[in-house]
Design an enzyme around this catalytic site. Structure first.
Site, mmCIF file in Angstrom:
data_model
loop_
_atom_site.group_PDB
_atom_site.id
_atom_site.type_symbol
_atom_site.label_atom_id
_atom_site.label_comp_id
_atom_site.label_asym_id
_atom_site.label_seq_id
_atom_site.Cartn_x
_atom_site.Cartn_y
_atom_site.Cartn_z
ATOM 1 N N ASP A 1 12.284 -27.060 14.534
ATOM 2 C CA ASP A 1 13.480 -26.277 15.229
ATOM 3 C C ASP A 1 14.026 -25.060 14.529
ATOM 4 O O ASP A 1 14.890 -24.716 15.067
ATOM 5 C CB ASP A 1 14.350 -27.431 15.471
ATOM 6 C CG ASP A 1 13.785 -28.492 16.410
ATOM 7 O OD1 ASP A 1 13.094 -28.126 17.226
ATOM 8 O OD2 ASP A 1 14.124 -29.754 15.974
ATOM 9 N N CYS B 1 0.818 -1.249 0.046
ATOM 10 C CA CYS B 1 -0.059 0.029 0.161
ATOM 11 C C CYS B 1 0.881 1.135 0.052
ATOM 12 O O CYS B 1 2.119 1.122 -0.120
ATOM 13 C CB CYS B 1 -0.912 0.101 1.362
ATOM 14 S SG CYS B 1 0.101 0.024 2.730
ATOM 15 N N ASP C 1 17.935 -31.827 19.834
ATOM 16 C CA ASP C 1 16.150 -31.831 20.026
ATOM 17 C C ASP C 1 16.279 -33.539 20.170
ATOM 18 O O ASP C 1 17.019 -34.543 19.793
ATOM 19 C CB ASP C 1 15.280 -31.458 19.035
ATOM 20 C CG ASP C 1 13.955 -31.969 19.118
ATOM 21 O OD1 ASP C 1 13.447 -31.552 20.093
ATOM 22 O OD2 ASP C 1 13.555 -32.568 18.081
ATOM 23 N N CYS D 1 47.206 -15.177 -8.928
ATOM 24 C CA CYS D 1 47.808 -15.173 -7.524
ATOM 25 C C CYS D 1 46.872 -14.389 -6.541
ATOM 26 O O CYS D 1 45.865 -14.121 -7.172
ATOM 27 C CB CYS D 1 49.057 -14.482 -7.680
ATOM 28 S SG CYS D 1 49.038 -12.664 -8.034
ATOM 29 N N CYS E 1 3.293 1.706 2.618
ATOM 30 C CA CYS E 1 4.669 1.101 2.460
ATOM 31 C C CYS E 1 5.716 1.681 1.744
ATOM 32 O O CYS E 1 6.750 1.703 2.040
ATOM 33 C CB CYS E 1 4.170 -0.398 1.513
ATOM 34 S SG CYS E 1 3.293 -1.323 2.541
ATOM 35 N N ASP F 1 15.159 -31.005 13.583
ATOM 36 C CA ASP F 1 14.880 -31.636 12.085
ATOM 37 C C ASP F 1 14.720 -30.546 11.121
ATOM 38 O O ASP F 1 14.184 -30.707 10.143
ATOM 39 C CB ASP F 1 13.299 -32.247 12.516
ATOM 40 C CG ASP F 1 12.241 -31.131 13.159
ATOM 41 O OD1 ASP F 1 12.527 -30.070 12.917
ATOM 42 O OD2 ASP F 1 11.247 -31.800 13.404
#
Length: 828
Positions: free
Chosen positions: A713, A22, A509, A89, A25, A709
């Site tokens: 998490d 909008c 976990d 180099c 923004c 996982d």
């Protein structure tokens, strides 16, 4: 696009902005951009989603992008990666990066000497490849556009190695007689007399002049084409050092041959053999280096080679072989025994075992049946499978793996910053030392002073080797990350190679990481006044709407027992606590001790039984029906067979292991005790895992790697120093993690840490050699040992030592290809 909009250096850059919805923004983005120092104005267009940003002076796109993201919006970026020819180099890397970063619109740019490629992040639409190529060309290098007709990287490297081999052969053939004529005469006086008596000394020098000139203008031409322009630009590189050294020796020798009267008496010696030998030995070093660098990328070539070349699809009832590019999502694909699975998919018919070792690193074939997923690049070993294609082309797991490895290999580790700082001044410093050496020998050297001054100054120019400095880090990264991919460990972020090395604590976990993630209902203890089957039916009906693994266990047990499930409504879940629903007109609530306490229910009647179950590693939870405590449920999630070995491996590496879980404390401590885990943080809600990770880090004093996982998490993975996601073999696009383990096996954590340590140790070895070599030998080349020991380093020996240094660095990095996981430490 870039435009000039006012006096002085005022410039305007057009950026693509995302997530605007909008007019407010627009203003927020404009205000954010205008806070960036150097920005004189910003105009944002919601319809085109573009921002015109005007700068007073050099545009700082990275700062603008950060400001826009800080305001909650995005700046669209493109990533361009392309070969750069002419980099030889470490100083070349700095010049290419500096030139690219100066292009308006570029957010970041990195060059990789080992890969001979550049990687550029730039604001979308702000610059083109031609803009980047022009900037690189102004520094004396060449950007190669990657197009359909561009030779493959392997072909380009092969062509380069072939050209070096050709030039080396020509140089060696021309240098051999020259070396024999000059050095043989010094080493064997009788041979020198023979040369003098047969062809004469002057004729010998003329022949040497011809041979040395052919070496310089032929095989040595490559050094002059790059070295002279770098000197003109006052940005000398390794080629410039070779040019100055060989040209000085050649010019002095030419004068001594054809106009000796111009030189002081007794100094008219020739050093044609030095100029030719320098070129020959450096070409030999670069040829060996090119062959070795080609081997560092074998992992990527191996991964790319896993792709099948065609697929057998069933269309309109007919089976036909089509190219891999012709397969689309939804196609039905048939795979026979011994064939590669062409794309990712879901099995709809048949059973077989697949060899997935090339993806996960696990050697044992894995059973696949209808409903299971298959991964492109794996090998069907026994039965025939029919599956529906779900991911094709760039979306397949194998393609994602290749992209991850390529991204990690292109990364620049923090340790590289030291190299970058040194190489900014290294070549100019070497030239300064060579000039100082020449001057000091002219003033204090023995007779003939000019000859001694020339020999030592040329030796200084040739012995210095920024090539080894530039190769020290990237060759190890490429080899280390490639080997990791072969072992099923993917470094999504190359920087994780360095952060993972210093890990003090691995936090894990429990569900799905330490355990199989497939809980089973092992016991129901009903309260007085409730029947077992009645409670199971009501609770299972309520749990139908939950996606939690424990809910699936209860529901699965009811289905297995043939229990009829009434309809449920009004389902409500409290994260990490429990659920509630209306089932057949009755209020059903299921959850933890804390959840029951919140309902005002006392679970003390089940205290002894719950403690016993927890001590056995089962997770107790409670059910309440119509406001009364109805039953105790015990759910067990078996520990993975490899978890104990993985924990032992981590502890052998000197790492503390902590478990973070939402489980009952008694259950968590029982599991931890059986596995040898050092620290337990139990009854942690999902949103509390981040706080737990921060607590473990002790304010940054400890480096924490979190293993989960990759989905539930994600916040903890992002909060840890290193996030490690347990992959499933199919879902590898885990954005929150720094490292992805393709197999669901905790042993991969120890493998990743061990390989990280081996890679960083390898990098430090390379840097020590590259820096130590120059610190030790440049003074020797300058003549530091001459006053005490009478030792001078000839330019030819200097060239050999310089060539050897680069070969040593690359060869040392290749040792990482032999890395094997060791659960008593790491090797390589």
């Amino acid at each position: 696009m870039l435009t000039t909009t006012g006096p002085g250096d005022r410039q305007t850059i057009k950026l693509s902005i995302s997530d605007m919805t909008c007019a407010s923004c627009v203003r927020r983005v404009e205000k954010a951009i205008e806070t960036v120092p150097g920005v004189s104005g910003a105009a944002v267009n919601l319809a085109t989603e573009k921002a015109d940003v005007t700068f007073d002076g050099a545009p700082d796109i990275a700062a603008v992008a950060a400001a826009v993201r800080g305001a909650g919006y995005g700046v669209d970026e493109d990533v361009l990666e392309f070969p750069v020819e002419g980099m030889t180099c470490a100083s070349c890397i700095g010049r290419v990066e500096k030139a690219l970063k100066a292009v308006p619109g570029v957010v970041d740019a990195t060059a990789n000497l080992a890969q001979e490629r550049a990687r550029v992040r730039l604001a979308r639409g702000a610059a083109t490849f031609d803009d980047l190529a022009a900037a690189i060309e102004r520094t004396g290098y060449k950007a190669v556009r990657v197009a359909a007709d561009t030779p493959a990287e392997d072909d380009r490297r092969a062509a380069e190695a072939s050209a070096l081999k050709r030039d080396l052969t020509i140089a060696a053939v021309l240098t051999a007689p020259l070396f024999v004529m000059e050095m043989g005469a010094h080493a064997v006086p009788a041979f020198g007399h023979y040369i003098h008596d047969t062809i004469g000394m002057q004729a010998s020098r003329v022949i040497q002049f011809v041979l040395a000139t052919l070496v310089l203008v032929g095989p040595g031409r490559r050094f002059f084409l790059k070295g002279i322009p770098s000197l003109v630009r006052l940005a000398p590189d390794m080629n410039a050092l070779v040019v100055i050294g060989t040209l000085a020796a050649w010019i002095f020798s030419t004068v001594a041959t054809f106009a000796p009267a111009l030189l002081p008496g007794g100094t008219a010696n020739v050093y044609f053999e030095a100029a030719a030998v320098i070129v020959t030995l450096i070409l030999a070093g670069r040829f060996l280096e090119a062959r070795a660098k080609g081997r560092t990328g074998e992992a990527i070539r191996h991964l790319a080679g896993l792709n099948a070349r065609s697929a057998r699809v069933i269309r309109d009832g007919r089976t036909e072989d089509v190219s891999l590019e012709s397969v689309v999502a939804g196609d039905i694909v048939l795979v026979r025994p011994g064939e590669k699975v062409p794309v990712d998919g879901e099995v709809i018919e048949g059973e077989s075992y697949l060899d997935e070792s090339m993806i996960t690193g696990e050697p044992m074939p894995v059973a696949r049946k209808p409903g299971d997923t298959v991964t492109g690049g794996t090998v069907n070993t026994t039965g025939s499978l029919t599956f529906r294609a779900t991911r094709v082309g760039a979306d397949t797991v194998l393609s994602q793996i290749i992209r991850m490895v390529e991204d990690a290999q292109a990364a620049k580790l923090p340790i590289q910053a030291l190299v970058d700082r040194v190489t900014q001044w290294f070549v100019p410093a070497v030239i300064a030392v060579a000039l100082l050496t020449f001057g000091l020998w002219l003033i204090f050297g023995p007779s003939p002073v000019l000859a001694h001054a020339l020999v030592n100054a040329v030796a200084v120019l040739i012995i210095a080797c920024p090539c080894a400095m530039g190769l020290a880090t990237p060759t190890s990264i490429i080899t280390g990350t490639g080997r990791a991919a072969e072992l099923g460990v993917l470094f999504r972020q190359g920087t994780a190679l360095q952060t993972l090395e210093g890990t003090d604590i691995v936090a894990v976990d429990k569900t799905g990481t330490l355990t199989l993630g497939r809980p089973t209902l092992t016991r129901i203890v009903p309260a007085e006044g409730f029947g077992r089957d009645e409670v199971l039916a009501l609770v299972a009906a309520a749990e139908v709407h939950s996606e939690h693994p424990i809910a699936a266990a209860i529901h699965g047990a009811a289905v297995a027992e043939g229990v009829a499930l009434p309809a449920a409504s009004g389902f409500v879940a409290t994260s990490g606590q429990g659920i509630a629903a209306e089932v057949a007109g009755r209020r059903v609530e299921v959850g933890s001790t804390g959840f029951m306490a919140g309902l005002g229910l006392d679970v003390g009647a089940f205290a002894d039984e719950a403690a016993r179950l927890a001590a056995e590693g089962a997770s107790p939870l409670y059910a309440a029906i119509d406001g009364r405590l109805a039953a105790l449920f015990a759910v067990t999630d078996p520990v993975k067979p490899t978890t104990r070995e993985a924990i032992a491996a981590l502890k052998a590496l000197g790492i503390e292991v902590a478990m973070i879980t939402g489980d009952n404390r008694g259950t968590a401590q029982a599991v931890a005790a059986s596995l040898g885990i050092d620290r337990v943080m139990a009854e942690v809600l999902p949103d509390g895992k981040v706080a737990a990770v921060r607590e473990l880090s002790a304010g940054g004093a400890k480096k924490v790697a979190f293993v989960g996982d990759g989905i539930n998490d994600a916040p903890a993975l992002a909060a840890a120093d290193t996030g490690i996601a347990i992959g499933t073999g199919t879902d590898v696009a885990i954005e929150s993690a720094d490292v992805v383990l393709m197999a669901g096996d905790m042993r991969g954590v120890a493998t990743g840490i061990g390989l990280s340590r081996a890679t960083m140790r390898n990098i430090r070895q390379n840097l020590f050699w590259a820096f130590g070599y120059n610190v030790a030998l440049v003074p020797v080349a300058a003549g530091l040992l001459y006053p005490s020991f009478g030792i001078q380093l000839s330019p030819a020996l200097a060239a050999g030592a310089m060539a050897l240094s680069s070969v040593f660095v690359v060869t040392n990095a290749l040792r990482l290809k032999r890395y094997r996981p060791s659960f008593k430490g790491d090797k390589a």
